[in-house]
Design a protein around this motif. Structure first.
Motif, short mmCIF file in Angstrom:
data_model
loop_
_atom_site.label_atom_id
_atom_site.label_comp_id
_atom_site.label_asym_id
_atom_site.label_seq_id
_atom_site.Cartn_x
_atom_site.Cartn_y
_atom_site.Cartn_z
N GLY A 11 0.81 -1.22 0.00
CA GLY A 11 0.00 0.00 0.00
C GLY A 11 0.84 1.27 0.00
N VAL A 12 1.85 1.30 0.83
CA VAL A 12 2.72 2.48 0.88
C VAL A 12 3.47 2.65 -0.43
CG1 VAL A 12 4.78 3.44 2.00
CG2 VAL A 12 2.94 2.49 3.39
N THR A 13 3.94 1.55 -0.99
CA THR A 13 4.67 1.62 -2.28
C THR A 13 3.75 2.13 -3.39
OG1 THR A 13 6.07 -0.23 -1.60
CG2 THR A 13 6.00 0.29 -3.95
N LEU A 14 2.54 1.61 -3.47
CA LEU A 14 1.60 2.08 -4.49
C LEU A 14 1.26 3.56 -4.28
CD1 LEU A 14 -0.87 -0.92 -4.82
CD2 LEU A 14 0.80 -0.14 -6.51
N GLY A 15 1.11 3.97 -3.04
CA GLY A 15 0.82 5.37 -2.75
C GLY A 15 1.95 6.30 -3.16
N LEU A 17 4.39 5.60 -5.48
CA LEU A 17 4.71 5.51 -6.90
C LEU A 17 3.63 6.06 -7.83
CD1 LEU A 17 6.41 1.99 -7.04
CD2 LEU A 17 7.51 4.25 -6.97
N THR A 18 2.42 6.20 -7.35
CA THR A 18 1.36 6.71 -8.20
C THR A 18 1.00 8.14 -7.82
OG1 THR A 18 -0.35 5.82 -6.73
CG2 THR A 18 0.37 4.41 -8.52
N ASP A 19 0.49 8.85 -8.78
CA ASP A 19 0.09 10.24 -8.55
C ASP A 19 -1.43 10.34 -8.73
OD1 ASP A 19 0.40 12.93 -8.00
OD2 ASP A 19 0.59 13.46 -10.12
N ILE A 20 -2.14 9.60 -7.91
CA ILE A 20 -3.59 9.55 -8.00
C ILE A 20 -4.17 10.67 -7.15
CG2 ILE A 20 -5.65 8.20 -7.50
CD1 ILE A 20 -3.98 5.69 -7.99
N ARG A 21 -5.08 11.42 -7.73
CA ARG A 21 -5.78 12.49 -7.00
C ARG A 21 -7.20 12.04 -6.73
NH1 ARG A 21 -1.54 15.11 -5.41
NH2 ARG A 21 -0.28 15.93 -7.09
N ILE A 22 -7.62 12.16 -5.50
CA ILE A 22 -8.97 11.78 -5.10
C ILE A 22 -9.84 13.03 -5.09
CG2 ILE A 22 -10.38 10.74 -3.29
CD1 ILE A 22 -8.34 8.82 -4.56
N PRO A 23 -10.97 13.01 -5.79
CA PRO A 23 -11.87 14.17 -5.78
C PRO A 23 -12.38 14.45 -4.36
CG PRO A 23 -12.49 12.63 -7.51
CD PRO A 23 -11.45 11.96 -6.69
#
Length: 118
Positions: A11-15, A17-23
């Motif tokens: 979970g920490v690695t995915l968080g 490495l990704t640049d996901i923005r939550i509305p």
């Protein structure tokens, strides 16, 4: 102890490495889901320290807690009530209780190990 830590690392690695923005509309749902996930993670670590960890209980608890938290938040939004605060309170209390128990078990194990060496 392996499975909870593995999920934490993933979970920490995915968080990172990704640049996901939550509305903003989903921020309440996500915050409760994260809190529920941490509660389950700490419960899994505690169960491992108590030598009664069950991966089925861990995985089903993980998804059930997140689903329950999201449903509470959704119902609260539909009713116009901050119902997610109930989930925040419940998961927060459990999270701190699990953390306190983990801390105590680790301290007790260290003291026991230190006592045995003497």
């Amino acid at each position: 102890m392996c499975l909870p830590l593995l999920f934490l690392i993933i979970g920490v690695t995915l968080g990172i490495l990704t640049d996901i923005r939550i509305p903003d509309a989903y921020s309440d749902y996500l915050s409760i889901a994260v809190l529920a996930a941490f509660d389950t993670l700490l419960g899994g670590i505690r169960a491992q320290l108590e030598k009664n960890f069950d991966d089925t209980v861990f995985l089903t608890g993980f998804f059930f807690n997140i689903t329950l938290a999201a449903v509470l938040a959704f119902i609260g939004v539909q009713l116009g009530v901050d119902l997610y605060l109930a989930a925040v309170f419940a998961f927060g209390v459990r999270l701190f209780r699990n953390l306190a128990m983990i801390r105590r078990m680790v301290i007790d194990q260290k003291l026991l190990t230190k006592f045995r060496k003497k």
